[in-house]
Design a protein around this motif. Structure first.
Motif, short mmCIF file in Angstrom:
data_model
loop_
_atom_site.label_atom_id
_atom_site.label_comp_id
_atom_site.label_asym_id
_atom_site.label_seq_id
_atom_site.Cartn_x
_atom_site.Cartn_y
_atom_site.Cartn_z
N ALA A 336 7.90 -8.94 1.28
CA ALA A 336 6.41 -8.92 1.84
C ALA A 336 5.39 -9.34 0.81
CB ALA A 336 6.10 -7.29 1.88
N VAL A 337 4.55 -10.19 1.31
CA VAL A 337 3.60 -10.75 0.55
C VAL A 337 2.13 -10.01 1.37
CG1 VAL A 337 1.89 -12.73 -0.43
CG2 VAL A 337 4.68 -12.79 -0.33
N ILE A 338 1.47 -9.48 0.34
CA ILE A 338 0.26 -8.58 0.98
C ILE A 338 -0.90 -8.93 0.21
CG2 ILE A 338 -0.46 -6.20 1.37
CD1 ILE A 338 2.43 -5.53 1.53
N GLY A 339 -2.23 -8.88 1.07
CA GLY A 339 -3.53 -9.11 0.43
C GLY A 339 -4.18 -9.97 0.67
N ALA A 340 -5.46 -10.05 1.03
CA ALA A 340 -6.17 -10.99 1.39
C ALA A 340 -6.40 -12.19 0.73
CB ALA A 340 -7.86 -10.84 1.74
N LEU A 341 -6.32 -11.96 -0.69
CA LEU A 341 -6.34 -12.87 -1.74
C LEU A 341 -4.92 -13.64 -1.85
CD1 LEU A 341 -8.40 -11.34 -4.51
CD2 LEU A 341 -9.27 -12.76 -2.50
N ALA A 342 -3.91 -13.13 -1.25
CA ALA A 342 -2.52 -13.81 -1.29
C ALA A 342 -2.73 -14.99 -0.30
CB ALA A 342 -1.60 -13.05 -0.66
N LEU A 343 -3.62 -15.03 0.73
CA LEU A 343 -3.62 -16.14 1.53
C LEU A 343 -4.84 -16.89 1.14
CD1 LEU A 343 -2.94 -17.74 4.20
CD2 LEU A 343 -4.28 -16.18 5.36
N ASP A 344 -6.08 -16.37 0.89
CA ASP A 344 -7.32 -17.04 0.53
C ASP A 344 -7.48 -17.06 -1.01
OD1 ASP A 344 -9.81 -18.43 0.28
OD2 ASP A 344 -10.75 -16.41 1.10
N ALA A 345 -6.75 -17.70 -1.65
CA ALA A 345 -6.54 -17.44 -3.18
C ALA A 345 -8.00 -17.68 -3.89
CB ALA A 345 -5.64 -18.69 -4.07
N ARG A 346 -8.29 -16.59 -5.00
CA ARG A 346 -9.45 -16.86 -5.59
C ARG A 346 -9.37 -17.56 -6.86
NH1 ARG A 346 -13.94 -13.41 -7.66
NH2 ARG A 346 -15.58 -15.12 -8.36
N ASP A 548 12.65 -6.19 0.44
CA ASP A 548 13.43 -5.93 -0.51
C ASP A 548 12.50 -5.66 -1.90
OD1 ASP A 548 16.01 -6.26 0.19
OD2 ASP A 548 15.48 -8.51 0.12
N VAL A 549 11.08 -6.45 -1.72
CA VAL A 549 10.15 -6.29 -2.70
C VAL A 549 8.87 -6.59 -1.94
CG1 VAL A 549 10.46 -8.68 -3.48
CG2 VAL A 549 9.41 -6.94 -4.84
N ALA A 550 7.78 -5.82 -2.67
CA ALA A 550 6.47 -6.08 -2.01
C ALA A 550 5.69 -6.66 -3.23
CB ALA A 550 5.84 -4.68 -1.70
N VAL A 551 5.13 -7.84 -2.87
CA VAL A 551 3.89 -8.56 -4.00
C VAL A 551 2.72 -8.51 -3.29
CG1 VAL A 551 3.20 -10.66 -4.88
CG2 VAL A 551 5.87 -10.07 -4.47
N VAL A 552 1.88 -7.67 -4.10
CA VAL A 552 0.53 -7.14 -3.43
C VAL A 552 -0.58 -7.98 -4.46
CG1 VAL A 552 -1.03 -5.35 -2.97
CG2 VAL A 552 1.22 -4.94 -2.80
N VAL A 553 -1.45 -8.93 -3.81
CA VAL A 553 -2.23 -9.44 -4.56
C VAL A 553 -3.73 -8.87 -4.29
CG1 VAL A 553 -3.26 -11.61 -5.03
CG2 VAL A 553 -0.93 -11.62 -4.24
N VAL A 554 -4.35 -8.28 -5.48
CA VAL A 554 -5.46 -7.66 -5.53
C VAL A 554 -6.55 -8.55 -6.33
CG1 VAL A 554 -4.65 -5.34 -4.72
CG2 VAL A 554 -4.94 -5.93 -7.23
N GLY A 555 -7.67 -8.20 -6.10
CA GLY A 555 -8.81 -9.06 -7.03
C GLY A 555 -10.17 -8.63 -6.67
N VAL A 593 -0.09 -8.24 -8.61
CA VAL A 593 -0.75 -9.47 -9.14
C VAL A 593 -2.24 -9.20 -8.99
CG1 VAL A 593 -0.82 -12.01 -8.82
CG2 VAL A 593 1.11 -10.85 -8.29
N VAL A 594 -2.68 -9.17 -10.31
CA VAL A 594 -4.25 -8.96 -10.18
C VAL A 594 -4.87 -10.21 -10.43
CG1 VAL A 594 -6.09 -7.47 -11.54
CG2 VAL A 594 -3.72 -6.76 -11.27
N ASN A 595 -5.72 -10.45 -9.32
CA ASN A 595 -6.44 -11.96 -9.39
C ASN A 595 -8.01 -11.65 -9.64
OD1 ASN A 595 -7.27 -14.31 -6.68
ND2 ASN A 595 -7.34 -14.61 -8.74
N ALA A 596 -8.23 -11.34 -11.12
CA ALA A 596 -9.60 -11.21 -11.46
C ALA A 596 -9.68 -11.80 -12.90
CB ALA A 596 -9.72 -9.61 -11.76
N GLY A 597 -11.04 -12.41 -12.97
CA GLY A 597 -11.34 -12.89 -14.31
C GLY A 597 -11.34 -12.17 -15.49
#
Length: 806
Positions: A336-346, A548-555, A593-597
């Motif tokens: 599972a790949v989850i998060g708006a930023l997983a599709l619209d990468a910052r 099996d695993v969830a990858v959550v992209v937040v930021g 996965v934390v997508n923050a500067g």
């Protein structure tokens, strides 16, 4: 330099006063004028911490986009910083740029700083060494660097007018130190900041610009103002500024000529500035018949490969319970790949650091490519973006046709409905001639229902969908300043019911005030029908539970981390924390996965299997992420900043501009120095970062000028380690930090391999500023560490005047 002086003096003697002043005054937004009669070309500047924009925006000429400066600092590798600089040096040459406006070496004093993604670190040594590597790489191509922003521009609130009060000791030991290192590395330019320091605006700050920078440090380059930071004719001229940018609202030109003729500014002061400009021109090859500083630039590098390498080397594995990472593809059937930023990468921060990459690999795309044969399911989960993303994708057919009109028309196409430029216009149109912009496309929706369209930018707009006007008006009140228009855009949304498969024409028209077309930031946003906020979280939880695993992209978003404003909170925006908590409850193998500067709060960190901090990872974001998650590459990063558990634990947090003043009353106790004094443990300490192997520190030998450390890769995989050396007085001294970074070295080794590194300990390690640099003799504990809170070996070194040689 002497060879240039021999050329410069005869040229200077040929110039009259008006010509001299013209070379110190911006000709337009990005250049200083040339003077053909003496063989001097025009000097072109460009923003560029992560890429080189050039003088405008050309959709057919994108910019290699590297990871953010915080990511580069997380590598703790000056050689890698040099490689990044080499890429931007070659990009500068390709785009005709002579002076790159970077690196930014301001310190991260409070984690709320909105532009910290563009700075390196909270530590002056790490910032200085990474900055010096970057300077060396860019200038190897004969392109100048501009170290910025001198000094005290460590936050964005009221940055144009605020007076930063910094004690002399903290100013020297912390805030000036990375600038001093970059100047020692040979940077050809320095940028003065908007703010004042200790009562004097930096563009007019003679004690710092003329006294410290030019006389004490011997800087022979050019001091250029931040854009519109020079506001005084005489004070700026006498205060050490050399070039005032840009042309608009410039205090020099004829006013400086008049000030010289009236005796307010001595002409020899102007002459010194002109010498510096001519010296820079000679270095970058703009003086006819004068060999440039670099006659044979190095071979070009593969920019995408470097972007990928910097990303993997920067990712910080902050948590990895039960060896969740790396994932084993053969053991996976559904991810599972989850998060708006997983599709619209910052991939980069907001403001003047923005460029247009040639392509972006999103996390979803990167994992999908790498996991062929595995079911990769996607859900938005929670969308933190306050603005709708730019319309793009197969529903929009051949893309978007853009027409600029005025004196003449220019037509081009884009794959995404976002336009943004500062400076030159596409097609070489003159800003004064362009009065309108039109964006047109055919949209064939995949879904029945209410589609949401949005207009953002500044100016007067008209949006039509299917031949009907859906919005007409302006988004900002009359009289809004140019800087606020650019850095604080607004959005208007409309809902339109559409039938799946039925094409409609979408047209966005924008009226542009005459003469203001040099600055445009316009986006047509779109969101298809879908579940509400609760429904999106429920959908994400469902696919996580079935995987099996969830990858959550937040930021964070551009409205959280950007130039022009500071962050009101360290919390992740929107309902992302709630999303992570619910997904983790549904699947114990949740990787976040934390997508923050820069630092954000992670209240769920102890409840998830793994936390990977990826900063703003550049154009290769998703490909690098897939490599690290699947073990093709090791996460090589270590934290260049302290990440708090709670905001109130931060030793310096608020940006308080009461009375137009910010007081740095904490002195030298900034970043981890302040955390140690406060005695509160952060969530992740300075220098923290896990890997996929195990390191044993076997020996440490210490002298006054060097630490020698031997480490063993005791794990089963090839890996990287950053050997960090800290020093501090054996007997605590309340006037000094408990420990401070004294040196570091990245190493790599195969399983069972030992590596010995010799880490220089600069003389400043043992010194304080006391009306001059003074060595503090006595006993010091010197520690080789995996991180500040993970010491491995400690030795005691006693410095005495007779034996130290210092």
């Amino acid at each position: 330099m002497a060879q240039y002086d021999e050329v410069i003096e005869p040229l200077l003697a040929q110039l009259d006063l008006s010509e001299k002043v013209s070379l110190l005054t911006g000709a337009d937004f990005w250049s200083v004028p040339g003077l053909p009669r003496i063989g001097l070309g025009s000097l072109i500047m460009s923003d560029g911490p992560v890429g080189v924009r050039g003088t405008g925006w050309a959709p057919d000429d994108p910019s290699i986009t590297l990871p953010s400066p915080t990511a580069l600092a997380a590598s703790w590798d000056p050689d890698l910083a040099r490689t990044a600089g080499l890429v931007l040096g070659q990009e500068s040459r390709r785009k005709g740029v002579h002076l790159l406006l970077g690196p930014t070496v301001n310190l991260q004093r409070t984690p709320l700083g909105g532009r910290h993604f563009e700075c390196y670190s909270e530590d002056p040594l790490l910032s200085g060494e990474i900055g010096a590597g970057f300077v060396a790489g860019v200038q190897a191509h004969g392109v100048g660097t501009t170290v910025k922003h001198l000094v005290g521009n460590d936050f964005e609130t009221d940055r144009m007018t605020v007076d930063v009060r910094i004690g002399e000791r903290a100013l020297r030991e912390l805030y000036l130190a990375p600038f001093e290192r970059a100047v020692a590395a040979g940077s050809w330019a320095v940028m003065s900041a908007y703010n004042a320091v200790n009562g004097l605006p930096m563009a007019s700050n003679g004690p710092l610009q003329s006294g410290v920078l030019k006389r004490e440090w011997g800087f022979d380059g050019v001091v250029v103002s931040d854009w519109r930071a020079a506001r005084s004719t005489v004070d700026a001229a006498l205060g050490g500024l050399d070039v005032a940018m840009p042309a608009m609202e410039n205090p020099w030109g004829e006013r400086l000529v008049a000030a010289v003729r009236s005796g307010e500014v001595p002409e020899d002061v102007v002459d010194d500035k002109v010498r510096r400009v001519l010296r820079l021109a000679a270095r970058v090859g703009l003086l006819d018949g004068v060999p440039p500083a670099v006659s044979a630039p190095p071979a070009d590098l593969d920019g995408d490969a470097v972007a990928h390498e910097v990303a993997t080397r920067s990712f910080v594995l902050a948590r990895n319970e039960n060896f969740t990472l790396p994932l084993e593809p053969a053991a996976l059937t559904r991810v599972a790949v989850i998060g708006a930023l997983a599709l619209d990468a910052r991939v980069l921060g907001g403001g003047s650091a923005q460029v247009t990459p040639p392509h972006v690999v999103s996390p979803l795309e990167g994992l999908g490519r790498a996991l062929s044969g595995v079911d990769v399911a996607y859900a938005v989960g929670a969308d933190p973006r306050p603005f709708l993303p730019a319309a793009r994708g197969t529903e929009w057919g051949e893309g978007f046709t853009v027409t600029l009109t005025g004196g003449r028309a220019h037509v081009f196409t884009l794959p995404s409905a976002a336009l943004r430029w500062i400076g030159d216009l596409p097609g070489g149109l003159a800003p004064a001639d362009v009065t309108a912009l039109e964006l047109r496309a055919i949209f064939t929706p995949d879904d029945d229902g209410e589609h949401t369209f949005a207009v953002s930018g500044f100016g007067t707009f008209e949006l039509s969908v299917g031949g009907q006007t859906r919005f007409a008006g302006t988004l900002h009140p009359a009289g809004t300043g140019r800087a606020e228009l650019l850095l604080s855009p607004r959005e208007h949304r409309v809902g339109v019911r559409l039938a799946a498969g039925v094409p409609v024409e979408v047209v966005l028209r924008q009226s542009i005030t005459a003469g203001l077309a040099h600055t445009v930031a316009t986006t047509l946003g779109h969101r298809p029908p879908g579940p509400d906020a609760d429904g999106m979280i429920a959908e994400a939880v469902k696919i996580a539970a079935e995987s099996d695993v969830a990858v959550v992209v937040v930021g964070t978003t551009e409205q959280v981390e950007s130039e022009g404003f500071d962050r009101p909170s360290l919390a992740l925006p929107g309902r992302q924390d709630e999303l992570v908590a619910q997904v983790a409850a549904a699947n114990p193998r949740t990787v976040v996965v934390v997508n923050a500067g820069s630092p954000v709060l992670l209240p769920w960190a102890d409840d998830v299997a793994a936390v990977l901090l990826t900063w703003f990872p550049g154009q290769a974001a998703g490909a690098a992420l897939a490599d690290v998650l699947l073990g093709v590459a090791e996460p090589g990063g270590r934290l260049p900043t302290t990440w708090p558990r709670r905001a109130q634990d931060c030793p310096v947090l608020a940006v308080d501009t009461t009375g137009g003043v910010v007081r740095y009353d904490e002195g030298v106790f900034v970043g981890y120095r302040g955390w140690q004094r406060a005695g509160r443990p952060p969530r992740y300490a300075f220098g923290h970062g896990l890997g996929y192997t195990t390191w044993v520190y076997e020996s440490l030998e210490v002298g006054a000028d060097e630490a020698v450390v031997t480490v063993l890769n005791a794990g089963a995989r090839y890996g990287r380690e950053v050997v960090q050396v800290y020093a501090g007085p054996t007997v605590p001294d309340p006037q000094r930090p408990r420990r401070w970074l004294a040196g570091f070295a990245p190493v790599a080794a195969h399983p069972g391999e030992r590596v010995t590194v010799r880490i220089p300990l600069p003389e400043r390690t043992w010194q304080v500023w006391d009306s001059g640099w003074r060595t503090v003799f006595g006993a010091y504990d010197v520690t080789a560490a995996h991180a500040l809170d993970d010491p491995r070996l400690t030795a005691t070194l006693t410095l005495v005047p007779a034996a130290s040689g210092i």
